[in-house]
Design a protein around this motif. Sequence first.
Motif, mmCIF file in Angstrom:
data_model
loop_
_atom_site.group_PDB
_atom_site.id
_atom_site.type_symbol
_atom_site.label_atom_id
_atom_site.label_comp_id
_atom_site.label_asym_id
_atom_site.label_seq_id
_atom_site.Cartn_x
_atom_site.Cartn_y
_atom_site.Cartn_z
ATOM 1 N N SER A 31 0.738 -1.247 -0.158
ATOM 2 C CA SER A 31 -0.046 0.171 -0.038
ATOM 3 C C SER A 31 0.988 1.253 -0.046
ATOM 4 C CB SER A 31 -0.662 -0.007 1.204
ATOM 5 O OG SER A 31 -1.989 -0.997 1.228
ATOM 6 N N GLY A 32 0.313 2.471 -0.344
ATOM 7 C CA GLY A 32 0.809 3.451 -0.275
ATOM 8 C C GLY A 32 1.569 3.824 1.092
ATOM 9 N N THR A 33 2.777 4.204 0.923
ATOM 10 C CA THR A 33 3.809 3.978 2.395
ATOM 11 C C THR A 33 4.427 5.368 2.320
ATOM 12 O OG1 THR A 33 4.023 1.770 1.827
ATOM 13 C CG2 THR A 33 5.452 2.803 3.405
ATOM 14 N N THR A 34 4.292 5.854 3.500
ATOM 15 C CA THR A 34 4.824 7.165 3.790
ATOM 16 C C THR A 34 6.398 7.022 4.731
ATOM 17 O OG1 THR A 34 3.599 7.757 5.431
ATOM 18 C CG2 THR A 34 2.728 8.427 3.345
ATOM 19 N N ALA A 35 6.932 8.500 4.879
ATOM 20 C CA ALA A 35 7.994 8.461 5.832
ATOM 21 C C ALA A 35 7.665 8.546 7.219
ATOM 22 C CB ALA A 35 8.778 9.462 5.229
ATOM 23 N N THR A 36 7.133 7.586 7.753
ATOM 24 C CA THR A 36 6.840 7.538 9.162
ATOM 25 C C THR A 36 7.880 6.519 10.036
ATOM 26 O OG1 THR A 36 5.245 6.181 8.818
ATOM 27 C CG2 THR A 36 4.564 8.435 9.037
ATOM 28 N N ASP A 37 7.914 6.870 11.022
ATOM 29 C CA ASP A 37 8.772 5.992 11.977
ATOM 30 C C ASP A 37 7.889 4.825 12.725
ATOM 31 O OD1 ASP A 37 7.799 7.277 14.295
ATOM 32 O OD2 ASP A 37 9.517 8.425 14.475
ATOM 33 N N GLU A 38 8.524 4.102 13.735
ATOM 34 C CA GLU A 38 7.422 3.145 14.469
ATOM 35 C C GLU A 38 6.372 3.736 15.197
ATOM 36 O OE1 GLU A 38 11.394 4.019 16.468
ATOM 37 O OE2 GLU A 38 11.061 2.927 14.438
ATOM 38 N N ASP A 39 6.558 4.876 15.618
ATOM 39 C CA ASP A 39 5.565 5.527 16.239
ATOM 40 C C ASP A 39 4.546 6.403 15.333
ATOM 41 O OD1 ASP A 39 6.866 4.543 18.840
ATOM 42 O OD2 ASP A 39 8.315 6.448 18.658
ATOM 43 N N GLY A 40 4.952 6.317 14.164
ATOM 44 C CA GLY A 40 3.755 7.023 13.270
ATOM 45 C C GLY A 40 4.173 8.563 13.136
ATOM 46 N N ASP A 41 5.225 8.933 13.588
ATOM 47 C CA ASP A 41 5.704 10.259 13.289
ATOM 48 C C ASP A 41 6.660 10.317 12.028
ATOM 49 O OD1 ASP A 41 4.957 10.992 16.107
ATOM 50 O OD2 ASP A 41 6.872 10.229 16.912
ATOM 51 N N VAL A 42 6.263 11.428 11.525
ATOM 52 C CA VAL A 42 6.918 11.936 10.135
ATOM 53 C C VAL A 42 8.266 12.012 10.395
ATOM 54 C CG1 VAL A 42 7.011 13.547 8.136
ATOM 55 C CG2 VAL A 42 4.944 13.175 9.331
ATOM 56 N N VAL A 43 9.277 11.394 9.287
ATOM 57 C CA VAL A 43 10.650 11.429 9.289
ATOM 58 C C VAL A 43 11.314 12.455 8.343
ATOM 59 C CG1 VAL A 43 12.806 10.027 8.995
ATOM 60 C CG2 VAL A 43 10.901 9.245 10.409
ATOM 61 N N GLY A 44 11.918 13.328 8.462
ATOM 62 C CA GLY A 44 12.487 13.893 7.406
ATOM 63 C C GLY A 44 11.752 15.139 6.740
ATOM 64 N N ALA A 45 10.891 15.861 7.917
ATOM 65 C CA ALA A 45 9.981 16.928 7.599
ATOM 66 C C ALA A 45 10.808 17.925 6.534
ATOM 67 C CB ALA A 45 9.456 17.503 8.697
ATOM 68 N N GLY A 46 10.154 18.259 5.470
ATOM 69 C CA GLY A 46 10.862 19.189 4.547
ATOM 70 C C GLY A 46 11.869 18.718 3.731
ATOM 71 N N ASP A 47 12.146 17.277 3.833
ATOM 72 C CA ASP A 47 13.159 16.887 3.023
ATOM 73 C C ASP A 47 12.635 15.641 2.148
ATOM 74 O OD1 ASP A 47 15.395 15.621 1.873
ATOM 75 O OD2 ASP A 47 16.551 15.832 3.580
ATOM 76 N N PRO A 48 12.374 16.063 0.926
ATOM 77 C CA PRO A 48 11.730 14.965 0.061
ATOM 78 C C PRO A 48 12.642 13.759 0.004
ATOM 79 C CG PRO A 48 12.275 17.110 -1.307
ATOM 80 C CD PRO A 48 12.523 17.390 -0.092
ATOM 81 N N ILE A 113 -2.144 12.991 3.478
ATOM 82 C CA ILE A 113 -2.720 12.837 4.548
ATOM 83 C C ILE A 113 -2.525 13.908 5.630
ATOM 84 C CG2 ILE A 113 -2.039 10.603 5.829
ATOM 85 C CD1 ILE A 113 -4.774 9.733 5.760
ATOM 86 N N ASP A 114 -1.086 13.849 5.731
ATOM 87 C CA ASP A 114 -0.717 14.849 6.686
ATOM 88 C C ASP A 114 0.099 15.951 6.048
ATOM 89 O OD1 ASP A 114 1.467 15.843 8.289
ATOM 90 O OD2 ASP A 114 1.118 14.466 9.718
ATOM 91 N N PRO A 115 0.059 17.165 6.099
ATOM 92 C CA PRO A 115 0.756 18.271 5.606
ATOM 93 C C PRO A 115 2.252 18.270 5.631
ATOM 94 C CG PRO A 115 -0.726 19.353 7.020
ATOM 95 C CD PRO A 115 -0.787 17.624 7.285
ATOM 96 N N GLU A 116 2.863 17.612 6.581
ATOM 97 C CA GLU A 116 4.447 17.133 6.414
ATOM 98 C C GLU A 116 4.844 16.412 5.370
ATOM 99 O OE1 GLU A 116 4.887 16.633 10.871
ATOM 100 O OE2 GLU A 116 6.366 18.322 10.784
ATOM 101 N N LEU A 117 3.868 15.498 5.155
ATOM 102 C CA LEU A 117 4.236 14.347 3.993
ATOM 103 C C LEU A 117 4.387 15.022 2.811
ATOM 104 C CD1 LEU A 117 2.119 11.585 5.441
ATOM 105 C CD2 LEU A 117 4.822 11.468 5.659
ATOM 106 N N LEU A 118 5.673 14.580 2.245
ATOM 107 C CA LEU A 118 5.708 15.001 0.726
ATOM 108 C C LEU A 118 5.592 13.865 -0.221
ATOM 109 C CD1 LEU A 118 8.931 17.276 1.877
ATOM 110 C CD2 LEU A 118 6.583 18.176 1.822
ATOM 111 N N VAL A 119 5.977 12.772 0.124
ATOM 112 C CA VAL A 119 6.259 11.553 -0.712
ATOM 113 C C VAL A 119 5.221 10.340 -0.070
ATOM 114 C CG1 VAL A 119 7.703 9.814 -1.715
ATOM 115 C CG2 VAL A 119 8.217 12.327 -1.478
ATOM 116 N N GLU A 120 4.752 9.673 -1.186
ATOM 117 C CA GLU A 120 4.274 8.325 -0.697
ATOM 118 C C GLU A 120 4.320 7.534 -1.916
ATOM 119 O OE1 GLU A 120 -0.481 6.668 0.095
ATOM 120 O OE2 GLU A 120 0.121 8.674 0.733
ATOM 121 N N ILE A 121 4.818 6.022 -1.626
ATOM 122 C CA ILE A 121 5.230 5.197 -2.452
ATOM 123 C C ILE A 121 4.769 3.706 -2.405
ATOM 124 C CG2 ILE A 121 7.088 3.776 -3.283
ATOM 125 C CD1 ILE A 121 8.966 6.149 -2.014
ATOM 126 N N GLU A 122 3.919 3.198 -3.518
ATOM 127 C CA GLU A 122 3.249 2.063 -3.448
ATOM 128 C C GLU A 122 4.502 1.118 -4.245
ATOM 129 O OE1 GLU A 122 -0.141 2.342 -5.889
ATOM 130 O OE2 GLU A 122 -1.355 3.251 -4.296
#
Length: 129
Positions: A31-48, A113-122
């Motif tokens: 499924s579409g996968t974003t840059a989150t860590d094991e706690d669901g926090d965004v990793v690399g905010a502002g850095d695509p 889904i989150d404004p900090e997210l810049l990339v989602e990958i399937e």
Amino acid sequence: MDRQRVSSGTEWEPIVGYSRAVRASDQIHVSGTTATDEDGDVVGAGDPAAQTRQAIENVEAALGELDADLTDVVRTRLYVTDVDDWEAIGRAHGEAFGDVRPAATMVEVSRLIDPELLVEIEAVAVVED
């Protein structure tokens, strides 16, 4: 048909009705996968590029739970919030996949889904049945 599912454990999977990844026969669909860590926090905010690397790591982890890895990937789809970042995102994708070179599509979307997210990958992988 035998179906194996991978869950990331988020509260949303049963509510929305999806799995992180599904293996059916010789195919694995991630499924579409974003840059989150094991706690669901965004990793690399502002850095695509950093977000691309983290999202691919998350794809790789889901594949690993189904006895596959990035070398089995035949297709990726990248959804990005600013296509002007294509080169940084593309380089990070290329570094991860190297000579595997899956078929890939990159499209710009108005938001994720989150404004900090810049990339989602399937991803789609093919493995021995």
